[in-house]
Motif scaffolding. Structure first.
Motif, PDB file in Angstrom:
ATOM      1  N   TRP A   1       3.798  23.372  -4.287  1.00 30.10           N
ATOM      2  CA  TRP A   1       3.986  23.807  -2.892  1.00 30.10           C
ATOM      3  C   TRP A   1       3.371  25.189  -2.670  1.00 30.10           C
ATOM      4  N   ALA A   2       3.632  26.106  -3.594  1.00 32.67           N
ATOM      5  CA  ALA A   2       3.220  27.502  -3.431  1.00 32.67           C
ATOM      6  C   ALA A   2       1.718  27.662  -3.334  1.00 32.67           C
ATOM      7  N   THR A   3       0.977  26.762  -3.957  1.00 31.60           N
ATOM      8  CA  THR A   3      -0.485  26.883  -4.005  1.00 31.60           C
ATOM      9  C   THR A   3      -1.190  25.807  -3.190  1.00 31.60           C
ATOM     10  N   ASP A   4      -0.437  25.098  -2.352  1.00 38.37           N
ATOM     11  CA  ASP A   4      -1.021  23.973  -1.598  1.00 38.37           C
ATOM     12  C   ASP A   4      -1.721  22.988  -2.528  1.00 38.37           C
ATOM     13  N   ASP A   5      -1.052  22.689  -3.633  1.00 36.31           N
ATOM     14  CA  ASP A   5      -1.547  21.748  -4.641  1.00 36.31           C
ATOM     15  C   ASP A   5      -2.827  22.213  -5.332  1.00 36.31           C
ATOM     16  N   GLN A   6      -3.104  23.505  -5.284  1.00 36.96           N
ATOM     17  CA  GLN A   6      -4.244  24.070  -5.997  1.00 36.96           C
ATOM     18  C   GLN A   6      -3.738  24.835  -7.226  1.00 36.96           C
ATOM     19  N   VAL A   7      -3.025  24.137  -8.090  1.00 31.02           N
ATOM     20  CA  VAL A   7      -2.407  24.771  -9.256  1.00 31.02           C
ATOM     21  C   VAL A   7      -3.481  25.104 -10.293  1.00 31.02           C
ATOM     22  N   PRO A   8      -3.594  26.348 -10.709  1.00 33.70           N
ATOM     23  CA  PRO A   8      -4.601  26.695 -11.724  1.00 33.70           C
ATOM     24  C   PRO A   8      -4.391  25.913 -13.021  1.00 33.70           C
ATOM     25  N   ASP A   9      -5.474  25.632 -13.707  1.00 30.64           N
ATOM     26  CA  ASP A   9      -5.385  24.883 -14.957  1.00 30.64           C
ATOM     27  C   ASP A   9      -4.458  25.564 -15.957  1.00 30.64           C
ATOM     28  N   LEU A  10      -4.509  26.887 -16.003  1.00 26.34           N
ATOM     29  CA  LEU A  10      -3.665  27.625 -16.944  1.00 26.34           C
ATOM     30  C   LEU A  10      -2.189  27.330 -16.707  1.00 26.34           C
ATOM     31  N   MET A  11      -1.785  27.271 -15.441  1.00 28.05           N
ATOM     32  CA  MET A  11      -0.384  27.006 -15.153  1.00 28.05           C
ATOM     33  C   MET A  11      -0.018  25.569 -15.521  1.00 28.05           C
ATOM     34  N   GLY A  12      -0.937  24.638 -15.312  1.00 32.29           N
ATOM     35  CA  GLY A  12      -0.695  23.267 -15.757  1.00 32.29           C
ATOM     36  C   GLY A  12      -0.517  23.190 -17.263  1.00 32.29           C
ATOM     37  N   GLU A  13      -1.367  23.941 -18.011  1.00 31.48           N
ATOM     38  CA  GLU A  13      -1.241  23.987 -19.467  1.00 31.48           C
ATOM     39  C   GLU A  13       0.114  24.556 -19.872  1.00 31.48           C
ATOM     40  N   ALA A  14       0.559  25.579 -19.147  1.00 32.75           N
ATOM     41  CA  ALA A  14       1.826  26.224 -19.483  1.00 32.75           C
ATOM     42  C   ALA A  14       2.995  25.253 -19.310  1.00 32.75           C
ATOM     43  N   PHE A  15       3.008  24.512 -18.218  1.00 27.29           N
ATOM     44  CA  PHE A  15       4.086  23.538 -18.017  1.00 27.29           C
ATOM     45  C   PHE A  15       4.018  22.429 -19.065  1.00 27.29           C
ATOM     46  N   ASP A  16       2.823  22.000 -19.414  1.00 31.55           N
ATOM     47  CA  ASP A  16       2.694  20.979 -20.457  1.00 31.55           C
ATOM     48  C   ASP A  16       3.257  21.498 -21.780  1.00 31.55           C
ATOM     49  N   TRP A  17       2.983  22.765 -22.099  1.00 30.67           N
ATOM     50  CA  TRP A  17       3.515  23.369 -23.325  1.00 30.67           C
ATOM     51  C   TRP A  17       5.045  23.391 -23.279  1.00 30.67           C
ATOM     52  N   LEU A  18       5.595  23.775 -22.146  1.00 25.14           N
ATOM     53  CA  LEU A  18       7.061  23.835 -22.023  1.00 25.14           C
ATOM     54  C   LEU A  18       7.692  22.462 -22.241  1.00 25.14           C
ATOM     55  N   VAL A  19       7.075  21.428 -21.707  1.00 23.27           N
ATOM     56  CA  VAL A  19       7.607  20.080 -21.883  1.00 23.27           C
ATOM     57  C   VAL A  19       7.502  19.651 -23.347  1.00 23.27           C
ATOM     58  N   ARG A  20       6.355  19.906 -23.974  1.00 26.20           N
ATOM     59  CA  ARG A  20       6.164  19.494 -25.375  1.00 26.20           C
ATOM     60  C   ARG A  20       7.116  20.200 -26.323  1.00 26.20           C
ATOM     61  N   HIS A  21       7.430  21.459 -26.033  1.00 24.98           N
ATOM     62  CA  HIS A  21       8.245  22.262 -26.943  1.00 24.98           C
ATOM     63  C   HIS A  21       9.678  22.444 -26.454  1.00 24.98           C
ATOM     64  N   LYS A  22      10.075  21.670 -25.483  1.00 25.23           N
ATOM     65  CA  LYS A  22      11.417  21.812 -24.908  1.00 25.23           C
ATOM     66  C   LYS A  22      12.477  21.655 -25.995  1.00 25.23           C
ATOM     67  N   PRO A  23      13.477  22.530 -26.018  1.00 25.48           N
ATOM     68  CA  PRO A  23      14.529  22.428 -27.039  1.00 25.48           C
ATOM     69  C   PRO A  23      15.205  21.053 -27.027  1.00 25.48           C
ATOM     70  N   GLU A  24      15.442  20.524 -28.220  1.00 27.10           N
ATOM     71  CA  GLU A  24      16.079  19.215 -28.319  1.00 27.10           C
ATOM     72  C   GLU A  24      17.529  19.269 -27.868  1.00 27.10           C
ATOM     73  N   HIS A  25      18.189  20.376 -28.175  1.00 26.74           N
ATOM     74  CA  HIS A  25      19.594  20.533 -27.810  1.00 26.74           C
ATOM     75  C   HIS A  25      19.749  21.829 -27.039  1.00 26.74           C
TER      76      HIS A  25
END
Length: 349
Positions: free
Chosen positions: A189-213
């Motif tokens: 929403w904040a970027t009118d769907d123009q999310v920088p690639d770096l921010m997409g990478e960051a969210f992907d990293w957060l999902v991959r490394h999300k704490p199990e518990h």
């Protein structure tokens, strides 16, 4: 501060409407001073204005908090929820401004608003408090008291029963999954769907490394940093401000936010200090102490620190959009990196 808005508010009309609002409650013998910008070290998300109210010769100072005209940093400004949060926390011994009044009727000033008493004191700038300003210049004892009362405020907050604030749940529920989803939607929403690639990478990293518990959730400030606090001359925290990002998540979200913003401030100023002020705890000392206050070990703190900087980066992106839309292309924040170097290294490492 006044916040960043797409439309300039008519302060003369706002003052007149505010006087009428008070006159309805106190009679015609009321006067409202000129509205002026609140402390410039405070948050950017809302318009916060200070004024003096005089009723039958007796004067008091107040703050009016208004959603930015024409839109702002957040897609929705739930002032009722902010008022509920502040009153709940005040009742649990947290120094939020109280009493707070939520006025939903937009006819008075063209917007709903919050009214609360003004708290006078010192608000450190989270960009520069380690290199200049009141806290930097204060003696070690004052710095120590500011540090300790901030930590004590966080610990008190994290002990407030989460079931007492159901309005703080995200659309997807509570906890880090719901919070991740909310922030991913936010940056789109904040970027009118123009999310920088770096921010997409960051969210992907957060999902991959999300704490199990994840630990049991707490009520979290969401923006736990020194610039959202007011301190008296002794260093006592007398005001805890800006509850727009309050949520229900593990306490690690707040602890990591404070640690990460401290680290970001040091990076911006080219400093390598731990602690950054003589009266503060080092990182390790703080973590040992907070573990004792919380009654459990802090878990996966590195992940939460990256999450903190990603959330901050989302807000920076939105701020840059607003600055450009309002012609402030030379503002220093338009050139600010959306993530600090250490976060980028972690995400791409």
């Amino acid at each position: 501060m006044a916040g960043i808005a797409l439309v300039q508010r008519d302060l003369t009309a706002t003052r007149a409407g505010l006087r009428d609002w008070f006159a309805q409650r106190h009679g015609d013998g009321v006067e409202i001073s000129e509205l002026r910008t609140a402390n410039r070290a405070t948050g950017w998300s809302s318009e916060s204005l200070v004024f003096t109210l005089t009723v039958d010769g007796a004067s008091t100072e107040h703050v009016i908090r208004i959603p930015p005209a024409g839109g702002g940093i957040f897609p929705r400004y739930d002032l009722k929820a902010q008022a509920q949060t502040q009153e709940l926390l005040h009742n649990h011994g947290i120094a939020t401004p109280s009493p707070i009044v939520h006025e939903p009727d937009r006819s008075w000033i063209g917007s709903e608003f919050l009214l609360m008493p003004r708290i006078v004191g010192h608000t450190p700038s989270d960009i520069s408090y380690a290199v200049r300003g009141w806290l930097h210049d204060a003696d070690r004892q004052v710095q120590r008291r500011a540090h300790d009362t901030f930590v004590e405020t966080l610990a008190r907050l994290h002990r407030v029963p989460v079931d007492s604030a159901p309005w703080l749940a995200r659309p997807g529920g509570v906890g880090i999954d719901a919070e991740l989803d909310w922030w991913r939607d936010y940056v789109a929403w904040a970027t009118d769907d123009q999310v920088p690639d770096l921010m997409g990478e960051a969210f992907d990293w957060l999902v991959r490394h999300k704490p199990e518990h994840t630990p049991e959730p707490s009520i979290c400030w969401g923006d736990a940093r020194l610039s959202n606090a007011i301190f008296d001359d002794t260093g006592e925290l007398v005001g805890a401000l800006d509850w727009e990002q309050a949520c229900i998540c593990p306490a690690e979200c707040d602890v990591a936010w404070w640690l990460a913003t401290r680290r970001q401030m040091l990076e911006v100023n080219g400093l390598d200090l731990d602690p950054e002020l003589p009266g503060f705890d080092s990182r390790d000392q703080l973590l040992r102490r907070y573990t004792e206050l919380l009654g459990r070990e802090l878990q996966d703190l590195e992940w939460y620190e990256v999450f903190a900087m990603v959330r901050m980066g989302c807000c920076i992106l939105r701020t840059q959009v607003l600055l450009r839309a309002t012609g402030q292309t030379e503002h220093f924040l338009t050139r600010a990196p959306i993530l600090p170097a250490w976060t980028i290294t972690t995400v791409r490492g």
